[in-house]
Design a protein around this motif. Structure first.
Motif, short mmCIF file in Angstrom:
data_model
loop_
_atom_site.label_atom_id
_atom_site.label_comp_id
_atom_site.label_asym_id
_atom_site.label_seq_id
_atom_site.Cartn_x
_atom_site.Cartn_y
_atom_site.Cartn_z
N ALA A 33 50.24 33.89 33.28
CA ALA A 33 49.65 33.64 31.97
C ALA A 33 49.91 32.20 31.53
N ASP A 34 51.11 31.72 31.81
CA ASP A 34 51.43 30.35 31.43
C ASP A 34 50.56 29.33 32.16
N HIS A 35 50.03 29.75 33.28
CA HIS A 35 49.14 28.86 34.03
C HIS A 35 47.68 29.21 33.79
N ASP A 36 47.45 29.96 32.75
CA ASP A 36 46.08 30.37 32.39
C ASP A 36 45.38 31.16 33.48
N LEU A 37 46.16 31.86 34.25
CA LEU A 37 45.58 32.76 35.25
C LEU A 37 45.59 34.15 34.65
N LYS A 38 44.46 34.81 34.67
CA LYS A 38 44.38 36.13 34.04
C LYS A 38 44.65 37.24 35.04
N VAL A 39 45.41 38.23 34.57
CA VAL A 39 45.65 39.43 35.36
C VAL A 39 44.83 40.55 34.72
N PRO A 40 43.97 41.26 35.43
CA PRO A 40 43.76 41.18 36.87
C PRO A 40 42.55 40.33 37.28
N GLU A 41 41.88 39.71 36.30
CA GLU A 41 40.66 38.99 36.64
C GLU A 41 40.87 37.94 37.72
N ASP A 42 41.89 37.11 37.56
CA ASP A 42 42.12 36.07 38.55
C ASP A 42 43.09 36.51 39.65
#
Lengths: 333, 333
Positions: free
Chosen positions: B257-266
Motif C-alpha cells: 500500500a505504501d508503494h501504491d500497489l493495490k491488493v489484489p488488483e496489482d
DNA sequence: CTGAAAGCGCTTACAG
DNA sequence: CTGAAAGCGCTTACAG
C-alpha cells in the motif's frame, strides 16, 4: 531421579555441605566445593523445587493473574513482565481468572496452594476473598493497568480519564462535533475512558448524546465491528469514533469500509493502547500509547522491592501516556 | 498459614484422616468427614502444594515451552491449550525458551527442578540435552505444530508442505506466474512451506527464481514489511506473494500500500495461519487455516493419556488444514 | 474406619 | 569449615 543425598555420597560429604554450595553459602572448603560441583555436573542434578519450597516457606515464584481471554495489549504487557521476572530469578505461574465467580474461586484456591512470593494482577477481580486473602497474608501484590479504591496495593497505571480526554480533544480540535464512543461494560477502564469522553464534550459545550455511544461485549475486533454496526443502524450520524481499545477501533474500521465509509475522509477513528498492529493497519491508527515496557518493568521492580521488604508502602504510580497521531484522523470536511 | 495439623486438631482426628478426605478416599465415617469439611471451610485451608508435590513425586503441572516472543497464532494456540489443561485439573507452568542456547539451558534447569508431569512444546528447541532429559526420565511430551525426526514424541501438526502447495496452487490457478515467497530461517516450518512452494512451481513447470524469495528475520508484521521492501528493491517483478505467516502477509500488504500497489488488483497475497486479524484486515486475507482449537484440544488429550499411561506410544498426528479464500487474491489481469 | 510412623528432598540452627 | 539432627506439610503403607 538424583537427589541431594546422591551428590553428598558421590562427593563424600554430608548433605548439609551440599546444601551450602547449592545456596552459595561461603563456609565451604575449596576442595569439597569442587568435588560437589563435579558431582552435580556429572549427574546433571538440579534440586527438587517442591522440597525446597516446602522448607523455605516460599516458592520464588510470582503469579500473574490474567483474564481468560487476553487481548494484544495484555499479551504484550505479559511478555515484558515475564521477561523481567525471569531476570530477577523468579519463576512465574499463570492464573487465568475466568470472568465468572466460580473461576475466580478456583483461582483463589490455586493461589493459596502455591504459596506465591508475590502476585501481579492484570485483570480486575470481582471476588472479595482474593483481595482479603492477599491482604491477610500480606502477600506482595501489584495491580498493573488499574487501581482499586479500598485496596491498598501498589498500583501502576496511566490516567485513563485524562488520556481519553486527550483523544477526544484531538477530535474536537479537528472540528468534529458528532463523536461516537465505543465502550464496554466489563472492568473499570471503560468507565474511566467514558468519563474522559464526557468531560471533553462538556468542556467544548457539546451536549452528551447517548445515541452516539455503543457498548462492545468483547474487547476485540469482532466487538468493535458489531458496535459500529449498531451505531450505523441508529438515526444519529457521526463523523468521528473514539474506541476505547485499538482492537475495537480496528474492528470498527473494518465495518466502516464494508459500508463504503472512508477513514479518515468520512469518519475519523481513534483507538487506545497502541498495539503493534496500530502502525500496520490501513489506514494506520491514531491512538493513545500506554507505556507498556515501562509499565511491565516498573511492576516487576516494585514487586521485587515489596518481596525483599525494601519497601512496604503501597504506591500508586501514574505513568505518562502518549498521544500518537497517525492516518485515521483528519480535519472535518 | 493453616496446615493439615490444624485441621486435624480442630476436627479431633488424625492427619491421616484429614489427608484421606482431602484426597477423596472413601474410608472415612460421615461424621468425621463432616467435621473436617467444616474446619476446612472455616479456615479456608488449602493444602500446601509444595509438600504434596514432594511426597507424591509429581506436580500435577504440565509445562508449556514457548518462544520468547510468540506470535498471534501461538498466543491463540496457547490459550486453548491452557484452558483444556485446566479442565483436566493440571496446573500449567510457562517456559520461555529464548532462542539462544543459554536461554535453553536455563529452561532445562527449570524443567528439571519442577518435576513436571508432562510437557507441551510449541517451539523447536536446539539444545539436545532437553530432548535427552525428557526421554531419559520418560516425561510425557507432546510436540505441537511440528515434529522432529529422531525424537519419538507424540507430535501434532498439519502437513506443512502440502498446505503451502495448496496455497501456491491457488495462485497458479488464478494465472499468476511470478510468485514471490516470503519465508524465514528460524525453525523448521519455513523450510517445509518453502518446499511446498517449490513443488507447486515445479508441477506447473515454472522455473524457480531465487530473486523472488525473501527471508524475514522475525515472523511479525515488521518482518513482512521489510521482506517486501527487499523484494521490491530487486529488479524482478511479481504479481503475487505467498507469505509463510499471516503477520508477514499483513506487513507485506502494508508495504504494498505504501508503494501504491493495490491488493489484489496489482498483487495477490496469501498468508498462513488464519489468525483473528486475517478476517478484519483490508483487504481480508486469503490464507491457510490451521485447526487451532482442535490442535490444542488434541495436544492436551494426548498428553493426558500419556500421563495416565493409557497410551504410551508416540503418535504422529496430522490434522487437516483448510484453505480460506478471502479478498486478497484475484485473477491475474 | 482410623491413627502412629516413616519418609519425600530439602534447609537450618546447633554443636563441634 | 562440617556433620548429625530436626523439621517443613504432606501421603502412604501398616497395624489395628
Amino acid at each position: 531421579m538424583v537427589s541431594i543425598k546422591d551428590i553428598a555420597r558421590m562427593a563424600g560429604v554430608s548433605v548439609s555441605t551440599v546444601s551450602r554450595v547449592l545456596n552459595d553459602r561461603t563456609c565451604v572448603s575449596a576442595d569439597k566445593r569442587a568435588k560437589i560441583l563435579e558431582a552435580i555436573k556429572q549427574t546433571g542434578y538440579v534440586p527438587n523445587r517442591a522440597a525446597r519450597d516446602m522448607v523455605s516457606k516460599h516458592s520464588s515464584t510470582v503469579g500473574i493473574v490474567m483474564p481468560g481471554t487476553f487481548n494484544m495489549f495484555q499479551r504484550q504487557l505479559f511478555s515484558t513482565i515475564e521477561h523481567h521476572l525471569e531476570q530477577f530469578g523468579y519463576h512465574t505461574s499463570f492464573y487465568f481468572a475466568s470472568s465468572d465467580l466460580d473461576g475466580e474461586r478456583a483461582c483463589l484456591n490455586r493461589l493459596k496452594a502455591d504459596r506465591l512470593d508475590g502476585i501481579i494482577i492484570l485483570h480486575e477481580i470481582e471476588l472479595p476473598e482474593i483481595q482479603q486473602y492477599l491482604q491477610e497474608y500480606k502477600i506482595p501484590t501489584v495491580l498493573a493497568t488499574f487501581e482499586r479504591s479500598g485496596w491498598k496495593a501498589t498500583s501502576i497505571h496511566i490516567s485513563e480519564e485524562e488520556a481519553a480526554l486527550t483523544a477526544v480533544n484531538h477530535l474536537l480540535k479537528l472540528g468534529h462535533r458528532k463523536i461516537a464512543f465505543i465502550g464496554g461494560m466489563k472492568y473499570s477502564f471503560p468507565g474511566q475512558r467514558f468519563a474522559g469522553y464526557k468531560n471533553a464534550l462538556e468542556s467544548a459545550s457539546l451536549e452528551y448524546d447517548e445515541t452516539l455511544v455503543a457498548y462492545a461485549e468483547t474487547y476485540n475486533m469482532e466487538g468493535g465491528s458489531k458496535a459500529l454496526e449498531e451505531l450505523l443502524s441508529r438515526s444519529t450520524s457521526f463523523t468521528a469514533v473514539f474506541a476505547i481499545t485499538d482492537e475495537l477501533a480496528l474492528g470498527a474500521m473494518r465495518t466502516l469500509a464494508d459500508h463504503d465509509l472512508k477513514v479518515p475522509e468520512d469518519v475519523s477513528v481513534i483507538g487506545f493502547d497502541n498495539i503493534e498492529l496500530a502502525s500496520f493497519s490501513m489506514p494506520r491508527l491514531t491512538t493513545i500509547a500506554q507505556p507498556m515496557v515501562e509499565m511491565g518493568q516498573t511492576a516487576v521492580a516494585l514487586l521485587h522491592s515489596l518481596i525483599t521488604s525494601k519497601n512496604r508502602f503501597p504506591l500508586s504510580i501514574s505513568l505518562p501516556f502518549t498521544f500518537i497521531e497517525r492516518e485515521s484522523t483528519a480535519q472535518l470536511r
